[in-house]
Design an enzyme around this catalytic site. Structure first.
Site, PDB file in Angstrom:
ATOM      1  N   ASP A 126      11.582  -2.420 -16.031  1.00 44.04           N
ATOM      2  CA  ASP A 126      10.617  -1.708 -15.184  1.00 44.04           C
ATOM      3  C   ASP A 126      10.125  -0.476 -15.951  1.00 44.04           C
ATOM      4  OD1 ASP A 126      10.305  -1.842 -11.752  1.00 44.04           O
ATOM      5  OD2 ASP A 126       9.388  -0.172 -12.844  1.00 44.04           O
ATOM      6  N   VAL A 176       4.995  -2.964 -19.252  1.00 43.23           N
ATOM      7  CA  VAL A 176       4.570  -4.324 -19.621  1.00 43.23           C
ATOM      8  C   VAL A 176       3.247  -4.368 -20.383  1.00 43.23           C
ATOM      9  CG1 VAL A 176       5.835  -5.587 -17.830  1.00 43.23           C
ATOM     10  CG2 VAL A 176       3.556  -4.666 -17.305  1.00 43.23           C
ATOM     11  N   TYR A 234      -8.174  -6.237  -8.127  1.00 43.68           N
ATOM     12  CA  TYR A 234      -6.916  -6.930  -7.799  1.00 43.68           C
ATOM     13  C   TYR A 234      -7.159  -8.431  -7.692  1.00 43.68           C
ATOM     14  CZ  TYR A 234      -2.336  -7.763  -5.695  1.00 43.68           C
ATOM     15  OH  TYR A 234      -1.051  -8.217  -5.443  1.00 43.68           O
ATOM     16  N   THR A 250       6.539  -4.254   1.213  1.00 45.51           N
ATOM     17  CA  THR A 250       7.170  -3.541   0.088  1.00 45.51           C
ATOM     18  C   THR A 250       6.444  -2.196  -0.085  1.00 45.51           C
ATOM     19  OG1 THR A 250       5.630  -4.372  -1.569  1.00 45.51           O
ATOM     20  CG2 THR A 250       7.582  -5.734  -1.116  1.00 45.51           C
TER      21      THR A 250
END
Ligand SMILES: NC(=O)c1ccc[n+]([C@@H]2O[C@H](COP(=O)([O-])OP(=O)(O)OC[C@H]3O[C@@H](n4cnc5c(N)ncnc54)[C@H](O)[C@@H]3O)[C@@H](O)[C@H]2O)c1
Length: 260
Positions: A37, A64, A156, A193
């Site tokens: 992460d 990433v 997105y 989340t």
């Protein structure tokens, strides 16, 4: 025999939400997990939970979007646990939560593409290099219902639609080259989340998280939002040999969102 016994998995964005739940479930079913992460503390927290329950896990700080760091992460994984068998490309952001198409800043568009799509490409590339020498593996890319239908926001949607088709290209490429590497995408509906709770600030007329929750539940015929474990179950299935005839597939886990 556990369902992913003796396998090794990298889970990106494993410090929160779907990545944390997927890491924990894969570990419970026998895999050694490299939890990565950009938030190193969060990744370590997940790895610690796994170790406390008797599982195998390490954590690594990992943005990433950095190709060089991907190479280090894969090298650290194979040196710690042996062959890489599973990669879950899960890390992602929602950007500004969408926002009107006309107002999205180009910089925001590029940031969303960088993390949600370009980084998945790098991850697939590095995983293929490692998996092809060890005899195969399973790559799971977390797309979204927003990679199937429009709605959340231009950047997105485009990033998650890109992940959907990148997945099929990787599957076709690996199959054609006889690599024994499967690649599938998962398309979650809304899962409660931090990423989703964060949307409240971007939607006009929504005062509280409860308002947001009620509005989102109405879009899911099943009558509830998802929980991270709903997606972790899909990740486990696609990681295991139970899905050995699946590659290039889209696993939709959305409480019926895209059915209506
Ligand atoms: N929650 C949902 O409803 C939902 C629905 C569909 C798809 N998804 C996708 O599932 C994935 C996980 O979402 P979540 O809801 O668990 O979100 P989350 O915000 O709870 O967790 C995302 C994790 O990714 C990490 N991350 C962000 N940028 C990173 C980077 N550059 N490098 C490495 N790590 C980074 C964050 O630190 C965080 O720990 C995302 O790809 C998201 O788009 C979520």
């Amino acid at each position: 025999m556990a369902r992913v016994e003796n396998k090794t998995a990298i889970v990106t964005g494993g410090g929160s939400g779907l990545g944390a739940a997927s890491s924990e479930l894969l570990a419970r079913e026998g895999a050694a997990i490299v939890v990565t992460d950009v938030n190193a503390e969060a990744a370590e927290q997940t790895a610690n939970v796994i170790r406390q329950r008797g599982g195998k896990a390490i954590s690594l700080e990992h943005n990433v979007t950095e190709q060089g760091r991907w190479q280090e992460v894969v090298a650290a994984t194979t040196s710690e646990f042996g062959d890489l068998d599973i990669l879950v490309n899960n890390a992602g952001i929602s950007g500004t939560g969408g926002g009107p198409m006309e107002d999205v800043a180009f910089e925001d568009w590029k940031r969303v593409m960088d993390i949600n799509l370009d980084a998945v490409f790098i991850g697939c590339q590095e995983a293929i290099k490692a998996m092809k020498v060890s005899g195969g593996g399973s790559i799971i890319n977390i797309s979204s219902i927003m990679g199937i239908v429009g709605g959340a926001g231009a950047a997105y949607n485009a990033s998650k639609g890109g992940v959907r088709l990148l997945t099929k290209s990787v599957a076709a490429y690996c199959g054609a080259n006889g690599y024994n590497i499967r690649c599938n995408s998962i398309h979650p509906g809304y899962i409660w989340t931090p990423m989703v709770r964060n949307i409240v600030q971007f939607v006009e007329d929504l005062a509280t998280e409860d308002d947001l929750r009620r509005m989102l539940i109405e879009k899911h015929p099943i009558g509830r939002l998802g929980i991270p474990e709903d997606i972790a179950n899909g990740v486990l299935f696609l990681s295991s040999e139970e899905s050995s005839f699946m590659t290039g597939s889209e696993l939709v886990i959305d409480g019926g969102y895209t059915a209506v």
